[in-house]
Design a protein around this motif. Structure first.
Motif, PDB file in Angstrom:
ATOM      1  N   TYR A   1       0.843  -1.190   0.000  1.00  0.00           N
ATOM      2  CA  TYR A   1       0.000   0.000   0.000  1.00  0.00           C
ATOM      3  C   TYR A   1       0.886   1.250   0.000  1.00  0.00           C
ATOM      4  O   TYR A   1       2.016   1.212  -0.472  1.00  0.00           O
TER       5      TYR A   1
ATOM      6  N   THR B   1      -5.113   8.128   4.171  1.00  0.00           N
ATOM      7  CA  THR B   1      -5.899   6.906   4.099  1.00  0.00           C
ATOM      8  C   THR B   1      -5.723   6.160   5.405  1.00  0.00           C
ATOM      9  O   THR B   1      -4.604   6.045   5.913  1.00  0.00           O
TER      10      THR B   1
ATOM     11  N   ARG C   1      -6.184   2.514   7.378  1.00  0.00           N
ATOM     12  CA  ARG C   1      -6.386   1.076   7.185  1.00  0.00           C
ATOM     13  C   ARG C   1      -6.366   0.370   8.533  1.00  0.00           C
ATOM     14  O   ARG C   1      -5.696   0.803   9.471  1.00  0.00           O
TER      15      ARG C   1
ATOM     16  N   ARG D   1      -7.683  -3.597   5.496  1.00  0.00           N
ATOM     17  CA  ARG D   1      -8.896  -3.035   4.925  1.00  0.00           C
ATOM     18  C   ARG D   1      -8.875  -1.514   5.023  1.00  0.00           C
ATOM     19  O   ARG D   1      -8.579  -0.955   6.073  1.00  0.00           O
ATOM     20  N   LYS D   2      -9.213  -0.855   3.948  1.00  0.00           N
ATOM     21  CA  LYS D   2      -9.378   0.591   3.966  1.00  0.00           C
ATOM     22  C   LYS D   2     -10.640   0.927   4.741  1.00  0.00           C
ATOM     23  O   LYS D   2     -11.693   0.325   4.527  1.00  0.00           O
TER      24      LYS D   2
ATOM     25  N   ARG E   1     -13.478   3.689   6.021  1.00  0.00           N
ATOM     26  CA  ARG E   1     -14.119   4.980   5.743  1.00  0.00           C
ATOM     27  C   ARG E   1     -14.107   5.830   7.011  1.00  0.00           C
ATOM     28  O   ARG E   1     -14.387   5.340   8.108  1.00  0.00           O
TER      29      ARG E   1
END
Length: 344
Positions: free
Chosen positions: A116, A151, A153, A161-162, A164
Motif C-alpha cells: 500500500y 488513508t 487502514r 482493509r481501507k 471509511r
C-alpha cells in the motif's frame, strides 16, 4: 488542553562521550539517556511491559535497539529499514518499512509484503492495528487551496482493509482520531464498527481564507480526557512564508470539548501528542520543544541536547498506564542519534 503557557526550561544533567553514552533521568525532567554519533533514530515504541524499541540507521544501515531500564543494545531487526513502530505487548511489536512490514512474536520477526502507500503512522490500540498512510503535511510556503489527505487502514485477520472516515485522519489515540474536514479541524470517535464525527466548538475565523487541522490527539486512559493539538493558518504573503498561523489546542471530554487559538508557537504541521499517564499529555510541537499539559496548567520547555550536538525529535511514545515517556531524534546532518526519557 492548552489553556496556559508557562515558560519553564528543562534543565538536566547528562553525560555524553564521542560514542554511546548513558545517564540517569532525574525525576520530573526530560533527560538524555543514550546517544551515538554513528546513529540516526526515526521511531520509538514502548510495550506495556516497559520494553523500549528504537528504529533508525547506523552508518546508513538499518538499526534496531532495545532497552528501557537497562542500557540500549542492538538487536536483530526484520531485515529492512524501519520507519514506524508500534506495540501491544512484548510479543506483539510491529515494524513498518517502505515495502515490507513485520511482527515480532517474542522469538523472531514474521515479515510480510506491504503493498500500500507510505506509512505515516502505526497504532496498536486494543485488538486493533491501524495505519495512516500517504498523509500530507501543510506547507508554510504552500499555495492557497491546500487540501488535507490521508488513508486509514485496519488489519482484519490477514488483510488490510481501507476504513471509511468522516474526517481526514492525521493522528489516533484510544477511540479518537484527529484531523480535518474540508479545511476545518475535526475529531472523530470509533464506536467499535465505524468512525463518527464529534462536534467541536466553532473556531473563530479572523482571517480571509483561514483553514485549520488537528495533527494528533492524546487520551487519558483513566479519566477519558481528550487533548489534541493542531494549527490555524491563513494566506499572508508570498515567498518563503506565504501562510501565517497560530496553534490550535483542544481539551475536555466527550460532550464538553473546548478549544483555544494561541499566537505561539504558530503552524506546527507535525505536532505529536501522547498521554503522560497522569491525566495530562506531552506534546512535541517543534523540532526541540515540548508542552506538558497537566490538569490545571501547561508547561513549555525544550529537550536537552548533548554538548556540541544538535538533535531534533522525530518520534514520541509512552508506556501505557504509566508516567514513563520516551522520545528519539537525530542531528540535522542525519548523524548523531539521541534518546530521551521522562519518568523512567
Amino acid at each position: 488542553m492548552g489553556l496556559w503557557f508557562r515558560g519553564t526550561a528543562a534543565v538536566v544533567a547528562f553525560v555524553v562521550a564521542s560514542g554511546p553514552a548513558h545517564a540517569a533521568a532525574p525525576t520530573g525532567q526530560w533527560s538524555v539517556v543514550h546517544t551515538d554519533r554513528r546513529d540516526s533514530y526515526d521511531a520509538v515504541t514502548v510495550t506495556p511491559g516497559g520494553a523500549v524499541w528504537v528504529a533508525g540507521t547506523r552508518l546508513s544501515e538499518p538499526l534496531l535497539l532495545k532497552g528501557g531500564r537497562s542500557a540500549f543494545k542492538r538487536v536483530t531487526g526484520p531485515g529492512f529499514r524501519v520507519k514506524r513502530l508500534t506495540s501491544a505487548s512484548d510479543t506483539r511489536v510491529w515494524a513498518f518499512g517502505a515495502s515490507r512490514y513485520a511482527r515480532w512474536d517474542g522469538r523472531r520477526w514474521q515479515v510480510k509484503r506491504w503493498s500500500y502507500g507510505r506509512v505515516d503512522g502505526a497504532y496498536a490500540i486494543g485488538q486493533n492495528l491501524w495505519v495512516i498512510e500517504n498523509a500530507n503535511v501543510f506547507p508554510s510556503a504552500g499555495k492557497a487551496g491546500w487540501k488535507a489527505r490521508s488513508t486509514l487502514r485496519r488489519l482484519a485477520g490477514s488483510a488490510w482493509r481501507k476504513v471509511r472516515t468522516p474526517i481526514v485522519v492525521k493522528g489516533l489515540d484510544g477511540k479518537w482520531a484527529a484531523g480535518s474536514v474540508r479545511g476545518t479541524a475535526a475529531l472523530a470517535r470509533w464506536n467499535g464498527t465505524a468512525w463518527r464525527a464529534v462536534a467541536l466548538p466553532a473556531i473563530p475565523s479572523a482571517h480571509p481564507g483561514q483553514i485549520s487541522e488537528l495533527t494528533d490527539v492524546a487520551v487519558d486512559g483513566e479519566t477519558a480526557r481528550v487533548m489534541a493539538v493542531g494549527w490555524v493558518a491563513w494566506p499572508c504573503g508570498t515567498g518563503k512564508r506565504s501562510f501565517c498561523g497560530e496553534t490550535l489546542l483542544v481539551s475536555g471530554y466527550l460532550g464538553s470539548l473546548k478549544l483555544e487559538v494561541r499566537a505561539g508557537p504558530g503552524i506546527q504541521p507535525r505536532a505529536q501528542a501522547e498521554p503522560d499517564g497522569r491525566g495530562g499529555a506531552w506534546v512535541v510541537y517543534g523540532a526541540k520543544e515540548f508542552l506538558h499539559i497537566g490538569p490545571g496548567s501547561v508547561e513549555q520547555g525544550a529537550f536537552p541536547a548533548p554538548p556540541n550536538q544538535s538533535a531534533s525529535v522525530r518520534d514520541l511514545a509512552n508506556q501505557l498506564g504509566s508516567g514513563n515517556a520516551w522520545a528519539v531524534g537525530t542531528a540535522p546532518s542525519g548523524r548523531g542519534g539521541v534518546i530521551w526519557s521522562h519518568g523512567r
